[in-house]
Design a protein around this motif. Structure first.
Motif, PDB file in Angstrom:
ATOM      1  N   ASN A   1      -5.862  11.174   7.804  1.00 42.13           N
ATOM      2  CA  ASN A   1      -5.598  12.409   7.069  1.00 42.13           C
ATOM      3  C   ASN A   1      -6.193  13.567   7.854  1.00 42.13           C
ATOM      4  O   ASN A   1      -7.396  13.577   8.064  1.00 42.13           O
ATOM      5  CB  ASN A   1      -6.213  12.339   5.682  1.00 42.13           C
ATOM      6  CG  ASN A   1      -5.820  13.513   4.807  1.00 42.13           C
ATOM      7  OD1 ASN A   1      -4.804  14.149   5.030  1.00 42.13           O
ATOM      8  ND2 ASN A   1      -6.621  13.791   3.815  1.00 42.13           N
TER       9      ASN A   1
ATOM     10  N   ASP B   1      -4.684  12.097  -0.272  1.00 41.12           N
ATOM     11  CA  ASP B   1      -5.757  11.124  -0.410  1.00 41.12           C
ATOM     12  C   ASP B   1      -5.196   9.772   0.007  1.00 41.12           C
ATOM     13  O   ASP B   1      -4.817   8.952  -0.830  1.00 41.12           O
ATOM     14  CB  ASP B   1      -6.254  11.104  -1.861  1.00 41.12           C
ATOM     15  CG  ASP B   1      -7.452  10.191  -2.037  1.00 41.12           C
ATOM     16  OD1 ASP B   1      -8.079   9.795  -1.021  1.00 41.12           O
ATOM     17  OD2 ASP B   1      -7.768   9.861  -3.191  1.00 41.12           O
ATOM     18  N   PHE B   2      -5.087   9.564   1.321  1.00 38.86           N
ATOM     19  CA  PHE B   2      -4.401   8.399   1.859  1.00 38.86           C
ATOM     20  C   PHE B   2      -5.277   7.154   1.961  1.00 38.86           C
ATOM     21  O   PHE B   2      -4.792   6.079   2.250  1.00 38.86           O
ATOM     22  CB  PHE B   2      -3.810   8.715   3.228  1.00 38.86           C
ATOM     23  CG  PHE B   2      -2.747   9.774   3.214  1.00 38.86           C
ATOM     24  CD1 PHE B   2      -1.890   9.917   2.143  1.00 38.86           C
ATOM     25  CD2 PHE B   2      -2.599  10.635   4.283  1.00 38.86           C
ATOM     26  CE1 PHE B   2      -0.899  10.891   2.125  1.00 38.86           C
ATOM     27  CE2 PHE B   2      -1.610  11.608   4.294  1.00 38.86           C
ATOM     28  CZ  PHE B   2      -0.767  11.732   3.211  1.00 38.86           C
ATOM     29  N   GLY B   3      -6.569   7.293   1.764  1.00 37.23           N
ATOM     30  CA  GLY B   3      -7.451   6.138   1.853  1.00 37.23           C
ATOM     31  C   GLY B   3      -7.718   5.741   3.294  1.00 37.23           C
ATOM     32  O   GLY B   3      -7.361   6.456   4.229  1.00 37.23           O
ATOM     33  N   PRO B   4      -8.326   4.574   3.489  1.00 39.06           N
ATOM     34  CA  PRO B   4      -8.766   4.173   4.831  1.00 39.06           C
ATOM     35  C   PRO B   4      -7.662   3.697   5.772  1.00 39.06           C
ATOM     36  O   PRO B   4      -7.861   3.643   6.974  1.00 39.06           O
ATOM     37  CB  PRO B   4      -9.739   3.032   4.543  1.00 39.06           C
ATOM     38  CG  PRO B   4      -9.241   2.452   3.260  1.00 39.06           C
ATOM     39  CD  PRO B   4      -8.724   3.628   2.465  1.00 39.06           C
ATOM     40  N   MET B   5      -6.477   3.375   5.259  1.00 37.36           N
ATOM     41  CA  MET B   5      -5.430   2.805   6.110  1.00 37.36           C
ATOM     42  C   MET B   5      -4.588   3.845   6.834  1.00 37.36           C
ATOM     43  O   MET B   5      -3.914   3.524   7.806  1.00 37.36           O
ATOM     44  CB  MET B   5      -4.511   1.904   5.284  1.00 37.36           C
ATOM     45  CG  MET B   5      -5.194   0.646   4.804  1.00 37.36           C
ATOM     46  SD  MET B   5      -4.050  -0.485   4.030  1.00 37.36           S
ATOM     47  CE  MET B   5      -3.027  -0.947   5.409  1.00 37.36           C
TER      48      MET B   5
ATOM     49  N   SER C   1      -2.510   4.073  14.660  1.00 36.72           N
ATOM     50  CA  SER C   1      -2.312   3.739  13.250  1.00 36.72           C
ATOM     51  C   SER C   1      -1.368   2.541  13.159  1.00 36.72           C
ATOM     52  O   SER C   1      -0.735   2.165  14.137  1.00 36.72           O
ATOM     53  CB  SER C   1      -1.727   4.925  12.475  1.00 36.72           C
ATOM     54  OG  SER C   1      -0.345   5.056  12.710  1.00 36.72           O
TER      55      SER C   1
ATOM     56  N   VAL D   1       1.056   5.625  -1.017  1.00 35.64           N
ATOM     57  CA  VAL D   1       0.314   6.835  -1.378  1.00 35.64           C
ATOM     58  C   VAL D   1       1.252   8.034  -1.394  1.00 35.64           C
ATOM     59  O   VAL D   1       2.306   8.029  -0.772  1.00 35.64           O
ATOM     60  CB  VAL D   1      -0.844   7.102  -0.391  1.00 35.64           C
ATOM     61  CG1 VAL D   1      -1.922   6.044  -0.521  1.00 35.64           C
ATOM     62  CG2 VAL D   1      -0.344   7.176   1.040  1.00 35.64           C
TER      63      VAL D   1
ATOM     64  N   TYR E   1       0.849  -1.188   0.000  1.00 30.62           N
ATOM     65  CA  TYR E   1       0.000   0.000   0.000  1.00 30.62           C
ATOM     66  C   TYR E   1       0.884   1.237   0.000  1.00 30.62           C
ATOM     67  O   TYR E   1       1.673   1.442   0.924  1.00 30.62           O
ATOM     68  CB  TYR E   1      -0.884  -0.025   1.256  1.00 30.62           C
ATOM     69  CG  TYR E   1      -1.904   1.060   1.344  1.00 30.62           C
ATOM     70  CD1 TYR E   1      -3.085   0.988   0.629  1.00 30.62           C
ATOM     71  CD2 TYR E   1      -1.706   2.161   2.168  1.00 30.62           C
ATOM     72  CE1 TYR E   1      -4.041   1.974   0.721  1.00 30.62           C
ATOM     73  CE2 TYR E   1      -2.649   3.165   2.268  1.00 30.62           C
ATOM     74  CZ  TYR E   1      -3.823   3.058   1.543  1.00 30.62           C
ATOM     75  OH  TYR E   1      -4.765   4.038   1.639  1.00 30.62           O
TER      76      TYR E   1
END
Length: 68
Positions: free
Chosen positions: A41, A34-38, A59, A18, A16
């Motif tokens: 932000n 736009d880091f997504g769900p993992m 995290s 970004v 993964y």
């Protein structure tokens, strides 16, 4: 793996990966993108006195050390 250079942030956790931007405020590195769900932000890292970087609380990002 993290790479911060010239205002650009690259964050990779296994497969993964970004891109985003960052700024430094005192002992904090604040990355946005736009880091997504993992990855949260904004993603706020703490710079420790020994040069390591702590990932954001709650995290999957562990304490990081500079590659030599």
């Amino acid at each position: 793996m993290l790479n911060f250079k010239d205002g650009k942030a690259y964050i990779a956790l296994g497969a993964y990966a970004v891109d985003g931007t960052y700024k430094i405020e005192g002992k904090k590195i604040i990355a946005r993108g736009d880091f997504g769900p993992m990855i949260p932000n904004p993603c706020v890292f703490t710079i420790n006195d020994d040069g390591t970087i702590d990932g954001p609380r709650d995290s999957a990002i562990p304490r990081l050390e500079k590659v030599k």
